[in-house]
Design an enzyme around this catalytic site. Structure first.
Site, short mmCIF file in Angstrom:
data_model
loop_
_atom_site.label_atom_id
_atom_site.label_comp_id
_atom_site.label_asym_id
_atom_site.label_seq_id
_atom_site.Cartn_x
_atom_site.Cartn_y
_atom_site.Cartn_z
N HIS A 1 0.82 -1.20 0.00
CA HIS A 1 0.00 0.00 0.00
C HIS A 1 0.86 1.26 0.00
CE1 HIS A 1 -4.05 -1.92 1.31
NE2 HIS A 1 -4.01 -1.70 0.03
N ARG B 1 -14.49 -11.73 -13.31
CA ARG B 1 -14.13 -13.14 -13.11
C ARG B 1 -14.81 -13.66 -11.85
NH1 ARG B 1 -7.86 -14.29 -12.37
NH2 ARG B 1 -8.24 -13.33 -10.35
N GLU C 1 -5.81 -20.79 -18.69
CA GLU C 1 -4.62 -20.75 -17.85
C GLU C 1 -4.06 -22.13 -17.56
OE1 GLU C 1 -5.84 -18.86 -14.15
OE2 GLU C 1 -7.88 -19.58 -14.47
N ASN D 1 -0.02 -15.69 -16.15
CA ASN D 1 0.70 -15.98 -14.89
C ASN D 1 0.64 -17.45 -14.54
OD1 ASN D 1 0.80 -13.24 -15.00
ND2 ASN D 1 -0.26 -12.86 -13.09
N ASP D 2 -0.56 -18.02 -14.56
CA ASP D 2 -0.70 -19.45 -14.26
C ASP D 2 -0.36 -20.31 -15.46
OD1 ASP D 2 -1.24 -19.70 -11.57
OD2 ASP D 2 -3.40 -19.51 -11.79
N CYS E 1 -5.01 -11.23 -19.97
CA CYS E 1 -5.06 -10.43 -18.75
C CYS E 1 -3.90 -10.71 -17.80
CB CYS E 1 -6.38 -10.64 -18.02
SG CYS E 1 -6.74 -12.36 -17.61
#
Length: 573
Positions: free
Chosen positions: A189, A333, A432, A455-456, A503
């Protein structure tokens, strides 16, 4: 020179101010049963005081940078008042017979350990937020100040071993030229706030930071590369002053592209959209010229809380984004939980291989009530704009067929209740898993679009745990096997009259843009801050040349060869 993780772009030249953390130490004290109520009353007083402080910081953020960043303090307030958090502290007081500050520390340590073991970078960084809340609460209970103080006059580059969100909020923005932090990463953050405030920042330098930099050192930092130069000579200072001017010029030029469509030089339109975590991110998508939302990660509505969000809570969040987008498409999603993302209140079992286990659509299909509640909220939100529903981790045809059956059943329920929704709502599959790539022709007949989650997909294709430091160098989205699977998916979608987007992180890699364009990718979904740069890149490319580049990349044998070729092609585009 030192190098860390670049988390907020920009060049800064100034003097270092090193701030030591004022750590709050607690000494565990035993109490008697008669003292339990007194300690619990101290907790109530401490929570009230902490709530007042966080509310004040929330207002400061609202006034300075807006609702999106102010939501960080809202999340802190939610955790502070979370019954599970408070109950756990009280349990330690009552059952372990320890004083309240020790009980808070033990509880915070428990929560921190859970979050630090999560693979997802964003969720892992929430451990710092929990420490922040815990330190503030303990400080209030003990009557101490837990914040660092900044006294020197003039501008400076803030250097610290750690920096909490609440400390970042209170920085003197007119004097802090940059931030360097030993800990943290892109999704902390403090990093998010630094980007929002336009302050260049580098994190994750480690222990070398305190050894190499001292207050008064002259520094140059490049928030785009993660480079830190200590006591540079006049020539280097002059070179980076020139780079500052170039950055400002580039920023002004990219801002001019906001209302332009992403179209290649030879006239091929590309849909350029963004990934978001919640309603608070939607405004930035429009500010950066995005044409919609390519991935709304709905699981973030389920996290940082002690119970499932209701249908109404979900509906409010989804519809807020849809309304804010003003008719632009929003892909949401369905719940992607499990693996590295845990919800304590779902009581998911411990698994030997969680990434290959009970997660995402597998949980949704095994918990039909949970799934239908989300589908009802999504369908209701579709009455306010163009909603598309995407299903994660589909590995076989039977799964998507069962998903569609439940969706149709849910539509019938809403119709019987005379509740408005889009009866022609579009659905898609997140590609994925290698098996989904191999049966892409069959899956394409069942849905309206694909979105490739690299990513996956990279992780599963290469059998590489990207969080394992011993083998992380094997994780590479330029691997020829990955490129060939992407090509297979895109071709299958086009043969069956649907489109394919992406994505995953690869979509935001400027060196990969030309290859992906040439492979036939129809949509790029990236972080909102990357939208202008990807758009600028697409405007400079031609589809004809991109297809040639992609074809040659597919013929190469190693990730290094592909990446080297991609970089060379990018530099001459």
């Amino acid at each position: 020179m030192l190098k860390g993780i670049p988390v907020s772009p920009g060049v800064a030249i100034s003097t270092a101010l090193f701030l030591e953390s004022k750590s709050i130490t607690t000494e565990k004290k035993s109490i008697t049963k008669e003292e339990i109520s007194t300690e619990q009353q101290k907790l109530e007083v401490g929570i009230t005081q902490t709530e007042e402080q966080l509310t004040k910081l929330h207002q400061q953020l609202l006034d300075s940078v807006g609702e999106e960043q102010a939501s960080i303090m809202s999340a802190h307030l939610m955790l502070l008042k979370d019954p599970a958090f408070i109950d756990e502290i009280n349990n330690h007081i009552q059952n372990d017979l320890i004083d309240v500050s020790s009980a808070v520390q033990v509880t915070v340590d428990q929560f921190v350990k859970i979050f630090e073991n999560i693979d997802d970078e964003y969720m892992r960084e929430r451990a710092t937020d929990i420490k922040d809340i815990g330190n503030r609460l303990i400080a209030n209970i003990l009557g101490k100040s837990e914040e660092k103080t900044i006294q020197p006059e003039g501008s400076f580059i803030l250097v610290s071993d750690d920096l909490t969100p609440s400390e970042t909020v209170t920085l003197p923005r007119d004097r802090v030229k940059a931030i360097i932090v030993a800990k943290g990463g892109k999704t902390s953050h403090a990093a998010i706030l630094a980007r929002s405030l336009g302050i260049p920042a580098i994190m994750g330098i480690g222990e070398q930071l305190a050894i190499e930099i001292a207050t008064g050192d002259s520094l140059i930092i490049d928030g785009s590369t993660g480079e830190i130069f200590i006591n540079p000579d006049a020539a280097l200072i002059s070179a980076y002053e020139e780079k500052q001017k170039e950055e400002q010029k580039e920023k002004e030029q990219l801002a001019l592209l906001k209302d332009r469509k992403a179209v290649t030089k030879d006239g091929t339109p590309i849909e350029l959209v963004a990934n978001i975590k919640g309603p608070q991110d939607a405004e930035e998508v429009l500010e950066q010229g995005g044409e919609g939302i390519g991935l709304f990660r709905s699981e973030f509505l389920f996290m940082d809380r002690s119970s499932l969000p209701s249908e109404e809570e979900q509906y409010d969040a989804y519809s807020e984004v849809v309304k804010n987008l003003g008719g632009k498409p929003v892909i949401i999603r369905t719940l992607d939980i499990g693996g590295d993302k845990h919800l304590p209140y779902l009581d998911l079992p411990e698994e030997m291989n969680p990434f290959l286990g009970w997660r995402a659509i597998r949980i949704s299909l095994s918990r039909p009530a949970l799934f239908q509640t989300q589908l009802r909220a999504l369908l209701r939100a579709s009455a306010h704009g163009k909603v598309r529903i995407m299903f994660p981790m589909i590995s076989n045809l039977e799964q998507i067929q069962e998903v569609k059956r439940i969706l149709e059943e849910t539509k019938k329920q809403l119709a019987d209740e005379s509740i408005a929704f889009d009866p022609d709502i579009e659905t898609g599959v997140m590609i994925e898993i290698p098996s989904a790539c191999l049966i892409a022709d069959e899956l394409a007949k069942e849905v309206d679009f694909f979105s490739i989650g690299t990513n996956d997909l990279v992780q599963y294709t290469l059998a590489v745990d990207r969080m394992n430091e011993h083998i992380s160098d094997l994780y590479d989205h330029f691997h020829p096997a990955v490129l060939r699977l992407i090509k297979m998916v895109i071709d299958a979608s086009h043969r069956n009259g649907i489109w394919t987007g992406m994505c995953g992180e690869m979509a935001g890699d400027l060196h990969a843009t030309e290859i992906l364009l040439g492979l036939g990718l129809d949509e790029f979904s990236v972080s909102p801050t990357l939208l202008p740069k990807i758009k600028h890149q697409l405007l400079q490319l031609s589809m004809e040349k991109a297809q040639q580049v992609a074809q040659h990349a597919l013929s190469l044998g190693t990730p290094a060869e592909v990446q080297e070729y991609a970089i060379a092609s990018h530099s001459v585009s």
